[in-house]
Design an enzyme around this catalytic site. Structure first.
Site, PDB file in Angstrom:
ATOM      1  NE  ARG A   1      -4.673   5.953   2.977  1.00  0.00           N
ATOM      2  CZ  ARG A   1      -5.238   5.088   3.784  1.00  0.00           C
ATOM      3  NH1 ARG A   1      -5.817   5.500   4.892  1.00  0.00           N
ATOM      4  NH2 ARG A   1      -5.221   3.808   3.489  1.00  0.00           N
TER       5      ARG A   1
ATOM      6  NE  ARG B   1      -5.322   5.452   9.519  1.00  0.00           N
ATOM      7  CZ  ARG B   1      -5.763   4.500   8.697  1.00  0.00           C
ATOM      8  NH1 ARG B   1      -5.220   3.303   8.712  1.00  0.00           N
ATOM      9  NH2 ARG B   1      -6.753   4.736   7.866  1.00  0.00           N
TER      10      ARG B   1
ATOM     11  CD  GLU C   1      -3.180  -0.943   2.070  1.00  0.00           C
ATOM     12  OE1 GLU C   1      -3.031  -0.144   3.014  1.00  0.00           O
ATOM     13  OE2 GLU C   1      -4.135  -1.720   1.991  1.00  0.00           O
TER      14      GLU C   1
ATOM     15  CG  HIS D   1      -8.977   6.396   1.228  1.00  0.00           C
ATOM     16  ND1 HIS D   1      -8.878   6.125  -0.118  1.00  0.00           N
ATOM     17  CD2 HIS D   1      -8.424   5.347   1.859  1.00  0.00           C
ATOM     18  CE1 HIS D   1      -8.295   4.936  -0.284  1.00  0.00           C
ATOM     19  NE2 HIS D   1      -8.010   4.449   0.911  1.00  0.00           N
TER      20      HIS D   1
ATOM     21  CG  HIS E   1     -10.176   6.779   5.294  1.00  0.00           C
ATOM     22  ND1 HIS E   1     -11.157   5.842   5.030  1.00  0.00           N
ATOM     23  CD2 HIS E   1      -9.048   6.063   5.565  1.00  0.00           C
ATOM     24  CE1 HIS E   1     -10.639   4.624   5.134  1.00  0.00           C
ATOM     25  NE2 HIS E   1      -9.361   4.732   5.476  1.00  0.00           N
TER      26      HIS E   1
HETATM   27  P1  FAD Z   1     -14.829   1.243  15.239  1.00  0.00           P
HETATM   28  O1  FAD Z   1     -14.439  -0.010  14.571  1.00  0.00           O
HETATM   29  O2  FAD Z   1     -15.373   2.315  14.382  1.00  0.00           O
HETATM   30  O3  FAD Z   1     -15.917   0.885  16.356  1.00  0.00           O
HETATM   31  C1  FAD Z   1     -16.552   1.905  17.076  1.00  0.00           C
HETATM   32  C2  FAD Z   1     -17.562   1.271  18.024  1.00  0.00           C
HETATM   33  O4  FAD Z   1     -18.001   2.259  18.945  1.00  0.00           O
HETATM   34  C3  FAD Z   1     -18.804   0.736  17.368  1.00  0.00           C
HETATM   35  O5  FAD Z   1     -19.133  -0.506  17.961  1.00  0.00           O
HETATM   36  C4  FAD Z   1     -19.879   1.765  17.704  1.00  0.00           C
HETATM   37  O6  FAD Z   1     -21.191   1.242  17.793  1.00  0.00           O
HETATM   38  C5  FAD Z   1     -19.403   2.219  19.065  1.00  0.00           C
HETATM   39  N1  FAD Z   1     -19.859   3.558  19.453  1.00  0.00           N
HETATM   40  C6  FAD Z   1     -19.579   4.744  18.883  1.00  0.00           C
HETATM   41  N2  FAD Z   1     -20.169   5.742  19.550  1.00  0.00           N
HETATM   42  C7  FAD Z   1     -20.853   5.178  20.574  1.00  0.00           C
HETATM   43  C8  FAD Z   1     -21.692   5.674  21.598  1.00  0.00           C
HETATM   44  N3  FAD Z   1     -21.968   6.983  21.740  1.00  0.00           N
HETATM   45  N4  FAD Z   1     -22.218   4.787  22.478  1.00  0.00           N
HETATM   46  C9  FAD Z   1     -21.993   3.462  22.354  1.00  0.00           C
HETATM   47  N5  FAD Z   1     -21.220   2.930  21.396  1.00  0.00           N
HETATM   48  C10 FAD Z   1     -20.652   3.781  20.510  1.00  0.00           C
HETATM   49  N6  FAD Z   1      -7.706   0.593   8.751  1.00  0.00           N
HETATM   50  C11 FAD Z   1      -6.758  -0.340   8.527  1.00  0.00           C
HETATM   51  O7  FAD Z   1      -5.826  -0.483   9.329  1.00  0.00           O
HETATM   52  N7  FAD Z   1      -6.829  -1.134   7.419  1.00  0.00           N
HETATM   53  C12 FAD Z   1      -7.830  -1.036   6.508  1.00  0.00           C
HETATM   54  O8  FAD Z   1      -7.871  -1.784   5.540  1.00  0.00           O
HETATM   55  C13 FAD Z   1      -8.837  -0.059   6.724  1.00  0.00           C
HETATM   56  N8  FAD Z   1      -9.850   0.097   5.844  1.00  0.00           N
HETATM   57  C14 FAD Z   1     -10.871   0.953   6.160  1.00  0.00           C
HETATM   58  C15 FAD Z   1     -11.983   1.019   5.314  1.00  0.00           C
HETATM   59  C16 FAD Z   1     -13.055   1.819   5.641  1.00  0.00           C
HETATM   60  C17 FAD Z   1     -14.256   1.870   4.727  1.00  0.00           C
HETATM   61  C18 FAD Z   1     -13.028   2.582   6.840  1.00  0.00           C
HETATM   62  C19 FAD Z   1     -14.185   3.444   7.220  1.00  0.00           C
HETATM   63  C20 FAD Z   1     -11.916   2.547   7.659  1.00  0.00           C
HETATM   64  C21 FAD Z   1     -10.832   1.735   7.332  1.00  0.00           C
HETATM   65  N9  FAD Z   1      -9.712   1.651   8.148  1.00  0.00           N
HETATM   66  C22 FAD Z   1      -8.737   0.724   7.892  1.00  0.00           C
HETATM   67  C23 FAD Z   1      -9.672   2.371   9.423  1.00  0.00           C
HETATM   68  C24 FAD Z   1     -10.070   1.400  10.548  1.00  0.00           C
HETATM   69  O9  FAD Z   1     -11.059   0.517  10.066  1.00  0.00           O
HETATM   70  C25 FAD Z   1     -10.608   2.113  11.772  1.00  0.00           C
HETATM   71  O10 FAD Z   1      -9.773   3.179  12.130  1.00  0.00           O
HETATM   72  C26 FAD Z   1     -10.677   1.140  12.945  1.00  0.00           C
HETATM   73  O11 FAD Z   1     -11.410  -0.013  12.579  1.00  0.00           O
HETATM   74  C27 FAD Z   1     -11.315   1.822  14.145  1.00  0.00           C
HETATM   75  O12 FAD Z   1     -11.557   0.838  15.114  1.00  0.00           O
HETATM   76  P2  FAD Z   1     -12.206   1.264  16.492  1.00  0.00           P
HETATM   77  O13 FAD Z   1     -12.331   0.022  17.290  1.00  0.00           O
HETATM   78  O14 FAD Z   1     -11.437   2.388  17.060  1.00  0.00           O
HETATM   79  O15 FAD Z   1     -13.642   1.858  16.095  1.00  0.00           O
HETATM   80  C1  SIN Z   2      -7.770   0.985   2.239  1.00  0.00           C
HETATM   81  O1  SIN Z   2      -8.010  -0.206   2.039  1.00  0.00           O
HETATM   82  O2  SIN Z   2      -7.418   1.778   1.368  1.00  0.00           O
HETATM   83  C2  SIN Z   2      -7.927   1.522   3.624  1.00  0.00           C
HETATM   84  C3  SIN Z   2      -6.703   1.245   4.374  1.00  0.00           C
HETATM   85  C4  SIN Z   2      -6.604   2.120   5.568  1.00  0.00           C
HETATM   86  O3  SIN Z   2      -7.376   3.038   5.766  1.00  0.00           O
HETATM   87  O4  SIN Z   2      -5.668   1.891   6.351  1.00  0.00           O
END
Ligand code: FAD
Ligand code: SIN
Length: 528
Positions: free
Chosen positions: A276, A372, A115, A230, A337
């Site tokens: 990015r 990032r 990537e 992104h 993103h």
């Molecule tokens: P999240 O996975 O977003 O989980 C948040 C949780 O908090 C959820 O369960 C939600 O319900 C809960 N929540 C939120 N607010 C409240 C509230 N007020 N009360 C109760 N519950 C609440 N990163 C990578 O490293 N590799 C990738 O390939 C990648 N691809 C991505 C693709 C997309 C489309 C997106 C959007 C992001 C991507 N990212 C990727 C970034 C990465 O997915 C996220 O940064 C990461 O998953 C965040 O994890 P988290 O546990 O912090 O939050």
């Molecule tokens: C992607 O697959 O391009 C998302 C990867 C990331 O946000 O880290």
């Protein structure tokens, strides 16, 4: 009937990678309640496509992953945090595999992709482009093995309960009732804030709740000007703002302007694999030059079967909108993103409030600096979710629980809040706010655009004192708070670093290596 009260040892707010990984660490030590505001699968984690970066391949080394992360962070990474992530990452991934996570393989060996801004093929992926689902599946299955962990879905956290600068629980909206949950430690893992922008890859749950509620509780919030956009999301009438993974460029896809001319080599020596922020700004520049709302991502020169097998989810989603990615160039445009800033934590997830921990996208460990590195986020969630969980265990010994006196005080406050009528059109303001943030606090900012945003946000300040009854209204309050923080931090940093680009201050500015910080009452300051 008064609102109900519940007591647990550990309250984990969020069921994405960070929250689930923390819960696994806490489960053997006491009762754990995991809250999600929607279904468990509605999280950024579940939508993650490209993969997880980890130095596990034969051609890679932990120190090279470290260097790539620092370089992408553009001078603002906290080195100790990066070191912890890249050094401990391989162990956490192997553990995840031992819990049943399946990553794609070539024969019996793990398959690593490339990537942007990585100098090695080091991204593990699953089912081609559905890595997040697999990570989530493995973590949920592991969590289910502990009877000490329970879950409330559709439970929206309204606020934290703070007593003597110690977090002792949270108030939660569940259905029509407000519950008060007391805990010895609270772990915030609420994810990001992409929904603040009208163009975003993030799911509907990403409204910045954790940052807003921690800020209201008085926690230190830092680096809020750094929003990652992104470069490539689908831009087609009637189609969702669907992410087109960076891994596509890693496998050879190129960017072309609307005249079919490849442009990235003119902007950076790494062309499509530049970091990015660089690729995003180059796309914006081409869109301006060609007076177009998009550019194209082109994979048509790659082998068709390879493309279909490597990106099955992207292939089938685009086909629904009549785009065959093996034959057609894909119209793409950048979108919000990821947020690099957030609730400030140390390496153990501790925030400035005792008993309150944060991990994952809501937190700012400093691991991502100003920009990032792709696929470092899932890894961060695993490593720092586990670290926060390990540390939170120590709160159990401190007897950190709310008193009966406080419980009855709280009951009154909640009851009066819940009965006041709303007097504003939350949906209209939400939509206007998202457009404002995209247009004025987006990829390219300046004093004029940021001041215009500030003025609009101040107009909406009046509703901050109104009562917020529903989840949507409470989300709006949080979105307004976080928008303020981003706008003020972006005004405060008069220089361009990483993803924060000011057209009126193109160089880094004086003492740019400091971090912007918010304590209570919207006061900004610099911290080292
Ligand atoms: P999240 O996975 O977003 O989980 C948040 C949780 O908090 C959820 O369960 C939600 O319900 C809960 N929540 C939120 N607010 C409240 C509230 N007020 N009360 C109760 N519950 C609440 N990163 C990578 O490293 N590799 C990738 O390939 C990648 N691809 C991505 C693709 C997309 C489309 C997106 C959007 C992001 C991507 N990212 C990727 C970034 C990465 O997915 C996220 O940064 C990461 O998953 C965040 O994890 P988290 O546990 O912090 O939050
Ligand atoms: C992607 O697959 O391009 C998302 C990867 C990331 O946000 O880290």
């Amino acid at each position: 009937m008064g609102p109900s009260i519940k007591t647990v040892d550990f309250l984990v707010i969020g069921g994405g990678v960070a929250g689930l990984r923390a819960a696994i660490e806490l489960a053997p030590k006491g009762s754990v309640l995991v809250l999600t505001k929607d279904t468990i699968s509605e999280s950024s984690t579940g939508y993650a496509q490209g993969g997880i970066a980890v130095a596990l391949s034969d051609e890679d080394e932990v120190c090279i992953h470290f260097e790539d992360t620092i370089k992408a962070g553009d001078g603002l990474c906290r080195e100790d945090a990066v070191r912890a992530m890249v050094e401990e990452g391989p162990g956490y991934i192997l553990e995840l595999i031992s819990w049943g996570a399946e990553f794609d393989r070539e024969g019996s060996r793990l398959s690593f992709t490339m990537e942007a801004a990585h100098t090695r093929r080091r991204i593990l992926h699953s089912h081609g482009d559905s890595t997040g689902k697999e990570v989530e599946r493995a973590l949920i299955n592991k969590v289910r093995t502990y009877s000490s962990v329970s879950r409330y879905d559709f439970a929206f956290t309204l606020d934290l309960i703070i007593q003597d600068n110690r977090c002792i629980g949270a108030t939660v909206l569940r259905g029509d009732s407000v519950i008060t949950i007391f805990a010895k430690a609270v772990i915030l893992a609420t994810g990001g804030a992409g929904q603040l922008y009208s163009r975003t890859t993030n799911p509907m749950i990403s409204t910045g709740d954790g940052i807003a509620i921690a800020y209201r509780a008085g926690a230190l919030v830092v680096d809020m000007e750094f929003i990652q956009f992104h470069p490539t999301t689908l831009y087609s009438r009637g189609a969702p703002q669907f992410l087109l993974s960076e891994a596509m460029r890693g496998e050879g896809a190129v960017l072309k302007n609307i005249h079919g001319k490849r442009f990235m080599p003119e902007y950076h020596e790494m062309a499509e694999l530049a970091s990015r922020d660089t690729v995003t700004r180059a796309i914006v520049s081409e869109m301006v030059k060609t007076k177009s709302k998009h550019v194209y991502l082109d994979l048509t020169h790659l082998d068709k079967d390879f493309v279909k097998n490597r990106f099955p989810q992207i292939y089938s989603t685009c086909l629904q909108y009549d785009i065959d990615i093996t034959e057609d160039m894909i119209p793409v445009c950048p979108a919000a993103h990821y947020i690099m800033g957030g609730v400030s934590t140390n390496l153990d997830g501790e925030t400035s409030i005792e008993g309150l921990f944060a991990a994952g996208e809501v937190a700012c460990t400093g691991v991502h600096g100003a920009n990032r590195l792709a696929s470092n986020s899932l890894l961060e969630g695993l490593v720092f979710g586990a670290r926060a969980g390990k540390k939170a265990v120590s709160c159990i010994r401190k007897g950190n629980t709310g008193s009966t006196e406080l419980e009855s005080d709280k009951r009154e406050i909640i009851a009066s809040d819940a009965s006041s009528p709303a007097s504003f059109d939350a949906e209209k303001i939400r939509s206007s706010l998202r457009q404002l943030m995209w247009k004025k606090v987006g990829i390219i900012r300046c004093e004029k655009s940021l001041t215009a945003a500030r003025n609009w946000l101040r107009k909406w300040d009046v509703i901050m004192n109104t009562s917020f009854n529903t989840r949507r209204e409470s989300e709006l309050r949080n979105m307004l708070t976080v928008s303020h923080l981003i706008t003020e931090a972006a005004l405060f940093r008069k220089g361009s670093v990483g993803a924060h680009y000011r057209s009126d201050y193109k160089s880094r500015g004086e003492r740019w290596e400091r971090h912007t910080a918010f304590v209570n009452a919207m006061a900004q300051e610099w911290i080292d």
